[in-house]
Design a protein around this motif. Structure first.
Motif, mmCIF file in Angstrom:
data_model
loop_
_atom_site.group_PDB
_atom_site.id
_atom_site.type_symbol
_atom_site.label_atom_id
_atom_site.label_comp_id
_atom_site.label_asym_id
_atom_site.label_seq_id
_atom_site.Cartn_x
_atom_site.Cartn_y
_atom_site.Cartn_z
ATOM 1 N N UNK A 169 0.793 -1.225 0.000
ATOM 2 C CA UNK A 169 0.000 0.000 0.000
ATOM 3 C C UNK A 169 0.825 1.275 0.000
ATOM 4 N N UNK A 170 2.073 1.185 0.504
ATOM 5 C CA UNK A 170 2.916 2.383 0.563
ATOM 6 C C UNK A 170 3.738 2.610 -0.709
ATOM 7 N N UNK A 171 3.600 1.709 -1.687
ATOM 8 C CA UNK A 171 4.466 1.776 -2.861
ATOM 9 C C UNK A 171 4.318 3.092 -3.616
ATOM 10 N N UNK A 172 3.105 3.483 -3.931
ATOM 11 C CA UNK A 172 2.906 4.717 -4.702
ATOM 12 C C UNK A 172 3.426 5.929 -3.957
ATOM 13 N N UNK B 96 10.732 -3.992 -8.804
ATOM 14 C CA UNK B 96 9.881 -3.296 -9.761
ATOM 15 C C UNK B 96 10.719 -2.565 -10.800
ATOM 16 N N UNK B 97 10.310 -2.682 -12.055
ATOM 17 C CA UNK B 97 10.961 -1.968 -13.150
ATOM 18 C C UNK B 97 10.041 -0.877 -13.685
ATOM 19 N N UNK B 98 10.608 -0.005 -14.483
ATOM 20 C CA UNK B 98 9.836 1.111 -15.032
ATOM 21 C C UNK B 98 8.893 0.673 -16.144
ATOM 22 N N UNK C 256 13.808 -14.981 -3.144
ATOM 23 C CA UNK C 256 13.775 -14.873 -1.684
ATOM 24 C C UNK C 256 12.367 -14.632 -1.165
ATOM 25 N N UNK C 257 11.465 -14.160 -2.017
ATOM 26 C CA UNK C 257 10.076 -13.959 -1.603
ATOM 27 C C UNK C 257 9.398 -15.289 -1.298
ATOM 28 N N UNK D 26 3.803 -7.570 -12.256
ATOM 29 C CA UNK D 26 3.752 -7.181 -10.850
ATOM 30 C C UNK D 26 2.371 -7.431 -10.260
ATOM 31 N N UNK D 27 2.381 -8.004 -9.072
ATOM 32 C CA UNK D 27 1.164 -8.183 -8.281
ATOM 33 C C UNK D 27 1.580 -8.212 -6.816
ATOM 34 N N UNK D 28 0.735 -7.670 -5.957
ATOM 35 C CA UNK D 28 0.997 -7.681 -4.519
ATOM 36 C C UNK D 28 2.227 -6.841 -4.167
ATOM 37 N N UNK D 29 3.112 -7.368 -3.301
ATOM 38 C CA UNK D 29 4.236 -6.577 -2.800
ATOM 39 C C UNK D 29 5.394 -6.580 -3.779
ATOM 40 N N UNK D 30 6.305 -5.639 -3.587
ATOM 41 C CA UNK D 30 7.503 -5.578 -4.421
ATOM 42 C C UNK D 30 8.600 -4.827 -3.689
ATOM 43 N N UNK D 31 9.837 -5.124 -4.061
ATOM 44 C CA UNK D 31 10.984 -4.356 -3.583
ATOM 45 C C UNK D 31 11.325 -3.283 -4.616
ATOM 46 N N UNK D 32 12.109 -2.308 -4.189
ATOM 47 C CA UNK D 32 12.507 -1.212 -5.072
ATOM 48 C C UNK D 32 14.024 -1.057 -5.006
ATOM 49 N N UNK D 33 14.662 -1.142 -6.161
ATOM 50 C CA UNK D 33 16.093 -0.880 -6.284
ATOM 51 C C UNK D 33 16.219 0.322 -7.227
#
Length: 294
Positions: free
Chosen positions: A111-114, A182-184, A214-215, A236-243
């Motif tokens: 939920x905090x991704x955006x 996540x990618x662009x 690792x997920x 993408x669905x659900x949670x994701x990491x950001x690099x």
């Protein structure tokens, strides 16, 4: 805003306000996508008894990472590892992570991704940049070769610098493939019509993610090693990491200009004893290395 330093024996750029460490990814060209040689390597793992369940779904979806094509990538910065919980809290002080066991662990956002993407002063890497960085000059299943990757290759917490450094690839990037990142690019099955440079494919709909082994930890014997492969991609669905990725900092361009020789006019060019003005390299960065704002 940026300072250059040595991290784990390698040059790095630190974003001073947040402390996030980036590596410079050199420019170059590479073959992007899941090659027939890599598919043969997966089948060889199956023949050797290394497949716990079945690779049929993976093989059936191979066309999502094809056709293989040559892509040109300009140099850029990429975070050494996915943002940790503590790093996300630099921008979202109230952020709480439901997956990490410590604030040095990978943050997996839902939920905090955006909110995070709106606040980050960086960009998401394009798929081409991500895969180029993950391969780090290799053409094998992972940067470690064509062997079956195991759980020892997973890296999800970065509190132990020795262990993090052991997970660095040739570009000094750790944990590529561990968390889904996540990618662009918007999710589009396959690479037909994809650009020959590192620009992301944009549009409406969910983005593409890379990695994610690792997920699925602890592994349950369902071939959870497959997301560690450099070419694995999915929606993408659900949670994701950001690099995050970033353009090269101004200091990089200043150093490059200072290293480049200034051409001197020859006697013939001087003509009538009046020397022409020496050529000086242009100091302004052209473009943004194929990056977009998140």
């Amino acid at each position: 805003m940026w300072t250059e330093e040595i991290v784990a024996g390698r040059p790095a750029w630190r974003h001073v306000p947040s402390g996030v460490v980036f590596r410079e990814v050199p420019g170059g060209t590479f073959r992007m996508g899941l090659s027939e040689a890599e598919l043969d390597a997966v089948r060889a793992i199956e023949r050797s008894g290394g497949v716990e369940d079945t690779i049929d779904p993976f093989l059936a979806s191979a066309r999502d990472a094809q056709p293989v094509r040559e892509v040109r990538v300009e140099p850029f910065l990429l975070a050494r590892h996915p943002l940790t919980v503590a790093q996300v809290q630099h921008w979202l002080p109230e952020y709480e992570d439901g997956y990490a066991e410590a604030d040095t662990g990978t943050a997996r956002l839902e939920g905090d991704l955006d909110d995070l993407l709106k606040l980050l002063p960086f960009q998401l890497p394009s798929e081409a940049q991500w895969e180029y960085a993950a391969r780090a000059g290799t053409t094998t299943l992972t940067y470690r070769g064509d062997g079956k990757p195991d759980e020892d290759q997973l890296l999800d917490d970065f509190g132990d610098e020795t262990r993090t450094a052991a997970g660095d690839n040739a570009f000094g990037l750790a944990a590529m493939g561990s968390a889904n990142e996540l990618c662009a690019d918007v999710w589009i099955p396959g690479f037909n019509g994809a650009p020959a440079d590192a620009r992301p494919r944009i549009g409406d709909g969910p983005r593409t993610v890379r990695g994610g082994a690792a997920d699925l930890y602890p592994w349950q014997g369902c071939d959870e090693w497959l997301p560690l492969l450099s070419a694995t991609r999915y929606e993408h669905a659900d949670f994701t990491a950001v690099r995050p990725a970033a353009p090269l900092p101004p200091q990089w361009w200043s150093k490059r200009i200072s290293r480049e020789p200034v051409s001197r006019p020859t006697v013939a060019e001087q003509g009538c004893g009046v020397a022409r003005r020496p050529h000086r390299p242009h100091s302004r960065q052209s473009g943004r290395c194929g990056l977009i704002g998140a």
